[in-house]
Design an enzyme around this catalytic site. Structure first.
Site, PDB file in Angstrom:
ATOM      1  N   ASP A  49      -6.031   7.318  -1.711  1.00  0.00           N
ATOM      2  CA  ASP A  49      -4.842   8.320  -2.051  1.00  0.00           C
ATOM      3  C   ASP A  49      -3.490   7.947  -1.331  1.00  0.00           C
ATOM      4  O   ASP A  49      -2.702   8.329  -1.728  1.00  0.00           O
ATOM      5  CB  ASP A  49      -5.469   9.667  -1.834  1.00  0.00           C
ATOM      6  N   GLU A 187      -8.921   8.041  12.270  1.00  0.00           N
ATOM      7  CA  GLU A 187      -7.304   7.058  12.215  1.00  0.00           C
ATOM      8  C   GLU A 187      -6.731   8.533  13.779  1.00  0.00           C
ATOM      9  O   GLU A 187      -6.680   9.364  13.358  1.00  0.00           O
ATOM     10  CB  GLU A 187      -7.270   7.844  10.738  1.00  0.00           C
TER      11      GLU A 187
HETATM   12  O1  KIV Z   1      -5.800   6.840   1.241  1.00  0.00           O
HETATM   13  C1  KIV Z   1      -6.027   5.327   2.704  1.00  0.00           C
HETATM   14  O2  KIV Z   1      -4.912   5.000   2.856  1.00  0.00           O
HETATM   15  C2  KIV Z   1      -6.223   6.307   3.836  1.00  0.00           C
HETATM   16  C3  KIV Z   1      -6.564   5.099   4.418  1.00  0.00           C
HETATM   17  C4  KIV Z   1      -5.286   5.545   5.785  1.00  0.00           C
HETATM   18  C5  KIV Z   1      -7.976   5.068   5.814  1.00  0.00           C
HETATM   19  O3  KIV Z   1      -7.090   7.340   3.573  1.00  0.00           O
END
Ligand code: KIV
Length: 272
Positions: A49, A187
């Protein structure tokens, strides 16, 4: 006459089985043609997202609607033939109840034909992860810094810098694995904690700003390509795509202004 067998796509259980094995390579992807390029080198592509910020210029991931995730999910599925495609559940599409999460995850799965979904949250999402996994939806969990909760975190900060923060994050990791997640994104988690979680957990950890200790790594594709105007400090830029685009567009503009342009097309055949 021989007919070529269709190429087999990686599955969530195959990614899960890589725990402790060769590092899992992942990137975000929102777009068919770059998905086709990345498909040769990655194990899974995440339709994150983050596309809200990277592709659509929102300030955060919060405004992203489910329909947009589905649209980009379908594009990535058309481009990638080999890697597992995981689609993020956007804010507001799964937190209310396990039933809401299943209804929307089923929509994502039917309309994109992706192989798994990802959702953010540790303990608070355990019941939902179990509900989905028991009903045939492979779930990738996401703990540590979860961007959909940016308003409660109050900013992008590394998690687990001090020992007193460890127990809650470790519990999040243990609980999502017990609930049936096939992998978990860590993260912005401090290295010693990411290493400990990776050692203790039976499922692969996929790090983003969480050190090389994880079982795999993911980056936002535009960030590692050098296409994003601002990137977090931990991101290594492997290309200078933003500069290459600007150089090409400037050359084009210069040629148009100089009327130095190829003859009009008399056919519309494609180049080889
Ligand atoms: O939305 C995204 O790009 C993510 C990554 C940071 C893992 O969730």
């Amino acid at each position: 006459m021989s007919v070529q067998a269709p190429q087999k796509r990686l599955t969530a259980p195959e990614i899960s089985a890589r725990k402790g094995g060769s590092p899992i390579v992942a990137l975000t992807s929102y777009h068919a043609h770059t998905a086709a390029i990345a498909d040769k080198y990655v194990d899974f592509l995440l339709v994150g997202d983050s596309l809200g910020m990277v592709m659509h210029g929102f300030e955060s991931t919060l405004p992203v609607p489910l329909d947009l995730m589905i649209m980009h999910g379908r594009a990535v599925m058309r481009g990638a033939k080999r890697s597992l495609v995981v689609v993020d559940m956007p804010f507001g599409s799964y937190e209310e109840s396990p039933a809401q999460a299943f209804r929307n995850a089923a929509r994502v799965t039917k309309e994109t034909e992706c192989g798994a979904i990802k959702l953010e949250g540790g303990r608070r999402m355990a019941e939902t992860i179990r509900f989905l996994a028991d009903r045939g939806v492979p779930v990738m969990a996401h703990i540590g810094l979860t961007p959909q909760s940016i308003n409660t975190f109050g900013g992008f900060k590394t998690q687990g810098r001090t020992r007193d923060q460890w127990a809650a994050i470790e519990e999040d990791a243990r609980v999502v694995a017990e609930a049936g997640a096939f992998a978990v994104v860590l993260e912005a988690i401090a290295e010693p904690l990411a290493a400990k979680i990776t050692k203790d957990l039976p499922i692969p950890t996929i790090g983003i700003g969480a050190s090389a200790a994880c079982d795999g790594q993911i980056l936002v594709m535009e960030d590692m390509l050098g296409l994003s105007p601002r990137v977090p400090k931990f991101v290594r830029e492997f290309g200078e795509v933003g500069k290459a685009i600007e150089k090409a567009i400037k050359s084009y503009a210069d040629e148009v202004k100089a009327r130095n342009f190829p003859a009009a097309a008399n056919t519309y055949e494609m180049k080889d």
